[in-house]
Design a protein around this motif. Sequence first.
Motif, PDB file in Angstrom:
ATOM      1  N   UNK A   1      27.028 -43.551  22.694  1.00 28.45           N
ATOM      2  CA  UNK A   1      28.260 -42.764  22.559  1.00 28.45           C
ATOM      3  C   UNK A   1      28.747 -42.286  23.928  1.00 28.45           C
ATOM      4  N   UNK A   2      27.827 -41.717  24.692  1.00 31.39           N
ATOM      5  CA  UNK A   2      28.193 -41.176  26.008  1.00 31.39           C
ATOM      6  C   UNK A   2      28.684 -42.281  26.940  1.00 31.39           C
ATOM      7  N   UNK A   3      28.002 -43.407  26.899  1.00 28.98           N
ATOM      8  CA  UNK A   3      28.393 -44.532  27.746  1.00 28.98           C
ATOM      9  C   UNK A   3      29.803 -45.010  27.402  1.00 28.98           C
ATOM     10  N   UNK A   4      30.093 -45.131  26.117  1.00 28.12           N
ATOM     11  CA  UNK A   4      31.426 -45.561  25.686  1.00 28.12           C
ATOM     12  C   UNK A   4      32.486 -44.526  26.067  1.00 28.12           C
ATOM     13  N   UNK A   5      32.159 -43.252  25.903  1.00 24.02           N
ATOM     14  CA  UNK A   5      33.108 -42.192  26.256  1.00 24.02           C
ATOM     15  C   UNK A   5      33.390 -42.185  27.758  1.00 24.02           C
ATOM     16  N   UNK A   6      32.373 -42.461  28.557  1.00 21.90           N
ATOM     17  CA  UNK A   6      32.569 -42.541  30.008  1.00 21.90           C
ATOM     18  C   UNK A   6      33.475 -43.710  30.373  1.00 21.90           C
TER      19      UNK A   6
ATOM     20  N   UNK B   1      33.099 -45.066  11.225  1.00 23.61           N
ATOM     21  CA  UNK B   1      32.521 -46.238  11.882  1.00 23.61           C
ATOM     22  C   UNK B   1      31.097 -46.446  11.389  1.00 23.61           C
ATOM     23  N   UNK B   2      30.782 -47.681  11.034  1.00 27.15           N
ATOM     24  CA  UNK B   2      29.443 -48.006  10.557  1.00 27.15           C
ATOM     25  C   UNK B   2      28.642 -48.651  11.686  1.00 27.15           C
ATOM     26  N   UNK B   3      27.444 -48.134  11.914  1.00 25.56           N
ATOM     27  CA  UNK B   3      26.549 -48.694  12.922  1.00 25.56           C
ATOM     28  C   UNK B   3      25.999 -50.036  12.438  1.00 25.56           C
ATOM     29  N   UNK B   4      25.814 -51.005  13.320  1.00 21.54           N
ATOM     30  CA  UNK B   4      26.219 -50.999  14.728  1.00 21.54           C
ATOM     31  C   UNK B   4      27.713 -51.289  14.851  1.00 21.54           C
ATOM     32  N   UNK B   5      28.328 -50.774  15.889  1.00 21.31           N
ATOM     33  CA  UNK B   5      29.758 -50.933  16.078  1.00 21.31           C
ATOM     34  C   UNK B   5      30.022 -51.449  17.491  1.00 21.31           C
ATOM     35  N   UNK B   6      31.191 -52.018  17.685  1.00 22.43           N
ATOM     36  CA  UNK B   6      31.545 -52.560  18.996  1.00 22.43           C
ATOM     37  C   UNK B   6      32.290 -51.509  19.814  1.00 22.43           C
ATOM     38  N   UNK B   7      32.350 -51.735  21.106  1.00 19.18           N
ATOM     39  CA  UNK B   7      33.121 -50.831  21.959  1.00 19.18           C
ATOM     40  C   UNK B   7      34.598 -50.855  21.578  1.00 19.18           C
ATOM     41  N   UNK B   8      35.125 -52.035  21.262  1.00 18.07           N
ATOM     42  CA  UNK B   8      36.542 -52.146  20.902  1.00 18.07           C
ATOM     43  C   UNK B   8      36.872 -51.286  19.684  1.00 18.07           C
ATOM     44  N   UNK B   9      35.997 -51.326  18.673  1.00 15.21           N
ATOM     45  CA  UNK B   9      36.245 -50.522  17.466  1.00 15.21           C
ATOM     46  C   UNK B   9      36.128 -49.034  17.781  1.00 15.21           C
ATOM     47  N   UNK B  10      35.171 -48.679  18.613  1.00 14.03           N
ATOM     48  CA  UNK B  10      35.001 -47.285  19.038  1.00 14.03           C
ATOM     49  C   UNK B  10      36.238 -46.814  19.792  1.00 14.03           C
ATOM     50  N   UNK B  11      36.724 -47.643  20.696  1.00 15.21           N
ATOM     51  CA  UNK B  11      37.895 -47.284  21.494  1.00 15.21           C
ATOM     52  C   UNK B  11      39.132 -47.115  20.617  1.00 15.21           C
ATOM     53  N   UNK B  12      39.297 -47.971  19.608  1.00 16.45           N
ATOM     54  CA  UNK B  12      40.431 -47.839  18.689  1.00 16.45           C
ATOM     55  C   UNK B  12      40.406 -46.482  17.990  1.00 16.45           C
ATOM     56  N   UNK B  13      39.220 -46.059  17.604  1.00 14.87           N
ATOM     57  CA  UNK B  13      39.084 -44.779  16.913  1.00 14.87           C
ATOM     58  C   UNK B  13      39.433 -43.615  17.836  1.00 14.87           C
ATOM     59  N   UNK B  14      38.962 -43.670  19.069  1.00 15.59           N
ATOM     60  CA  UNK B  14      39.270 -42.617  20.040  1.00 15.59           C
ATOM     61  C   UNK B  14      40.767 -42.600  20.353  1.00 15.59           C
ATOM     62  N   UNK B  15      41.357 -43.769  20.500  1.00 18.36           N
ATOM     63  CA  UNK B  15      42.802 -43.840  20.762  1.00 18.36           C
ATOM     64  C   UNK B  15      43.598 -43.253  19.604  1.00 18.36           C
ATOM     65  N   UNK B  16      43.128 -43.479  18.391  1.00 23.40           N
ATOM     66  CA  UNK B  16      43.794 -42.913  17.213  1.00 23.40           C
ATOM     67  C   UNK B  16      43.767 -41.387  17.268  1.00 23.40           C
ATOM     68  N   UNK B  17      42.639 -40.843  17.721  1.00 21.90           N
ATOM     69  CA  UNK B  17      42.526 -39.390  17.863  1.00 21.90           C
ATOM     70  C   UNK B  17      43.563 -38.860  18.849  1.00 21.90           C
ATOM     71  N   UNK B  18      43.688 -39.508  19.998  1.00 21.83           N
ATOM     72  CA  UNK B  18      44.640 -39.038  21.004  1.00 21.83           C
ATOM     73  C   UNK B  18      46.086 -39.222  20.544  1.00 21.83           C
ATOM     74  N   UNK B  19      46.366 -40.302  19.835  1.00 18.19           N
ATOM     75  CA  UNK B  19      47.717 -40.513  19.309  1.00 18.19           C
ATOM     76  C   UNK B  19      48.099 -39.402  18.339  1.00 18.19           C
TER      77      UNK B  19
END
Length: 229
Positions: free
Chosen positions: A16-21, A101-119
Motif C-alpha cells: 500500500x505504502x509503495x503504491x501511494x508513494x 478491491x480484492x487482493x491480490x490487486x494491480x497497481x493500475x486498479x489501485x491507482x484508479x481507485x485513488x484517482x476516483x477518491x480525488x475526483x
Amino acid sequence: MNVLIVEDDPMVEFIHRNYLERINRFENVYSANYVESAIELLKDKSVDLILLDIHLKENNGLDMLRIIRHELIKVEVILITAANETSCVQSSFQLGALDYLIKPFTFDRFEKSINRFFEKSEKLLEETLNQKMIDYLTGESSCQEGLTKQSKVLEKGLSKETLHLITSVIVKLEQPFRVHEVVQLTGLSHVSVRKYLYYLESIKHLEVKSIYTKIGRPYKCYYYLLPGD
C-alpha cells in the motif's frame, strides 16, 4: 490530503505504502494494525481516506466502517481485502464505501481507485453541484431509482437483492467494464453475472460493444447508461 492504512499484514501494508508513494498525492500516510488503534488515530489526526482491510486479527473492518458512519466521521473508505463474499461486498457499499478491491490487486486498479477518491473530493469543493455531478456522486441511488421505474417485476430467475448488488458495483466501475470485473467484486458466477447484464441491457441500462483484436476472439465491453440517456 492524508490517508490511513488499516492492515495487520506488514507485507500488504508495505505494498500500500509503495503504491501511494508512486502516486505521490498524499501529504501524510498513517497506519494502524487494529480497529481500536485506528479509531483513536482518527480522533487525533485529520484523515481524508482510509484503506481498510476486513479480516483483521482482533476485529472486523466492516465493524470499523459501521462505527465511522455511526459517529458521523467525515472520511472516505476504500476496502482492500481478500474477502470476496457477496455479503461483504454488499455491506461495504451499503455503508458508503467508495470502492472495493480484492487482493491480490494491480497497481493500475489501485491507482484508479485513488484517482476516483480525488475526483470526488474535488467535485465536493464546488459551492454548487449540477445534476451530472450529483449523478456521479450518487450513482448507486440513481441507478436503483431508474431500475425501479422501468421494471417493478423482474424476469423469472432474477432477484432484487442480486440485481441491487450488481448495479451497485457497476456504477462504481471505470467505464467500459467487462464481465470478469463484476464477477470479482460480487463473488457471483460468470453465468449469473451475464444473465443480469443481459437483463440490464434489455431495459436500456447497459450498452454492449464487441471489441475486436488482431489476435484471439472479440470480447464484450459494457457501458452503464444513466436513466434517461
